[in-house]
Design a protein around this motif. Structure first.
Motif, PDB file in Angstrom:
ATOM      1  N   ASN A  32       0.815  -1.212   0.000  1.00 29.81           N
ATOM      2  CA  ASN A  32       0.000   0.000   0.000  1.00 29.81           C
ATOM      3  C   ASN A  32       0.854   1.271   0.000  1.00 29.81           C
ATOM      4  O   ASN A  32       0.555   2.219  -0.707  1.00 29.81           O
ATOM      5  CB  ASN A  32      -0.954  -0.013   1.201  1.00 29.81           C
ATOM      6  CG  ASN A  32      -1.936   1.122   1.165  1.00 29.81           C
ATOM      7  OD1 ASN A  32      -2.383   1.519   0.095  1.00 29.81           O
ATOM      8  ND2 ASN A  32      -2.270   1.640   2.323  1.00 29.81           N
ATOM      9  N   ASN A  89       2.293   3.254  -6.102  1.00 35.81           N
ATOM     10  CA  ASN A  89       1.354   4.330  -6.396  1.00 35.81           C
ATOM     11  C   ASN A  89      -0.076   3.793  -6.311  1.00 35.81           C
ATOM     12  O   ASN A  89      -0.381   2.732  -6.847  1.00 35.81           O
ATOM     13  CB  ASN A  89       1.664   4.853  -7.807  1.00 35.81           C
ATOM     14  CG  ASN A  89       0.753   5.961  -8.258  1.00 35.81           C
ATOM     15  OD1 ASN A  89      -0.456   5.918  -8.044  1.00 35.81           O
ATOM     16  ND2 ASN A  89       1.337   6.952  -8.876  1.00 35.81           N
ATOM     17  N   ALA A  90      -0.949   4.532  -5.634  1.00 34.45           N
ATOM     18  CA  ALA A  90      -2.327   4.083  -5.395  1.00 34.45           C
ATOM     19  C   ALA A  90      -3.050   3.733  -6.695  1.00 34.45           C
ATOM     20  O   ALA A  90      -3.855   2.799  -6.731  1.00 34.45           O
ATOM     21  CB  ALA A  90      -3.099   5.147  -4.630  1.00 34.45           C
ATOM     22  N   GLU A  91      -2.782   4.468  -7.761  1.00 36.30           N
ATOM     23  CA  GLU A  91      -3.445   4.214  -9.042  1.00 36.30           C
ATOM     24  C   GLU A  91      -2.991   2.892  -9.671  1.00 36.30           C
ATOM     25  O   GLU A  91      -3.720   2.279 -10.438  1.00 36.30           O
ATOM     26  CB  GLU A  91      -3.163   5.359 -10.019  1.00 36.30           C
ATOM     27  CG  GLU A  91      -3.756   6.683  -9.566  1.00 36.30           C
ATOM     28  CD  GLU A  91      -3.267   7.848 -10.415  1.00 36.30           C
ATOM     29  OE1 GLU A  91      -2.493   7.630 -11.370  1.00 36.30           O
ATOM     30  OE2 GLU A  91      -3.664   8.978 -10.103  1.00 36.30           O
ATOM     31  N   LYS A  92      -1.788   2.456  -9.334  1.00 39.06           N
ATOM     32  CA  LYS A  92      -1.235   1.240  -9.929  1.00 39.06           C
ATOM     33  C   LYS A  92      -1.293   0.038  -8.983  1.00 39.06           C
ATOM     34  O   LYS A  92      -0.993  -1.073  -9.389  1.00 39.06           O
ATOM     35  CB  LYS A  92       0.223   1.485 -10.332  1.00 39.06           C
ATOM     36  CG  LYS A  92       0.375   2.551 -11.396  1.00 39.06           C
ATOM     37  CD  LYS A  92       1.822   2.776 -11.734  1.00 39.06           C
ATOM     38  CE  LYS A  92       1.943   3.844 -12.811  1.00 39.06           C
ATOM     39  NZ  LYS A  92       3.335   4.111 -13.161  1.00 39.06           N
ATOM     40  N   ASP A 135      -3.731  -1.720  -7.517  1.00 38.41           N
ATOM     41  CA  ASP A 135      -4.649  -2.823  -7.803  1.00 38.41           C
ATOM     42  C   ASP A 135      -4.105  -3.722  -8.920  1.00 38.41           C
ATOM     43  O   ASP A 135      -4.091  -4.946  -8.787  1.00 38.41           O
ATOM     44  CB  ASP A 135      -6.029  -2.272  -8.168  1.00 38.41           C
ATOM     45  CG  ASP A 135      -7.097  -3.336  -8.081  1.00 38.41           C
ATOM     46  OD1 ASP A 135      -7.191  -3.988  -7.024  1.00 38.41           O
ATOM     47  OD2 ASP A 135      -7.818  -3.525  -9.076  1.00 38.41           O
TER      48      ASP A 135
END
Length: 158
Positions: free
Chosen positions: A37, A41-44, A46
């Protein structure tokens, strides 16, 4: 999620039980999301977790015979997944960098001499480093020198 014993997991993997494989994938994915986490990067995150979970299920299938039962199976499988993720991040960091460019500034191996050593020991250390550089320069191919210096100086992954 059902509670499975280590033997349940191993038996399910040996028979390629689709439900158990999906459950393993889901558990690994959740663990990866939590573990990475702050690192991805939060966008990548998942997509990263999904990719690594898939790779990890394949690795677990391939290496299940190395599971020794000293821990819970899911603990071992999660460790495999996290190491796979860390390796992927390390390789991604170096993906766009050329080892050739990195060693332009470092054509030889250097190391500070131990300041607490006696003058004789310091001289021996300097001579050892000089000899090491001579072997690197004379006995290794250009590619071998590049890889060695990339590993030693820049900690680049292989």
């Amino acid at each position: 999620m059902a509670t499975h014993t280590n033997q349940d997991w191993l038996d399910g993997l040996n028979t390629h039980d689709p439900a158990l494989l999906q459950e393993l994938h889901d558990v690994l994915r959740r663990g990866l999301l939590a573990a990475f986490n702050a690192k991805v990067n939060a966008e990548k995150l998942d997509a990263f977790a999904e990719d690594i979970a898939q790779q990890s299920v394949l690795k677990v299938l391939d290496k299940q015979e190395s599971f020794q039962g000293r821990s819970k199976f899911l603990t071992w499988a999660t460790k495999v997944a996290i190491r796979t993720g860390l390796s992927e991040l390390r390789h991604a960091r170096w993906k766009e960098k050329s080892l050739d460019a990195l060693i332009e500034h470092h054509s030889s191996f250097s190391m500070p001499v131990d300041a607490s050593a006696t003058p004789e020991q310091q001289l021996e250390q300097q001579e050892a480093i000089k000899m090491l550089n001579m072997v690197i320069e004379q006995d290794l191919t250009l590619r071998q020198r590049t890889v060695l210096l990339g590993l030693m100086i820049h900690k680049a992954p292989i």
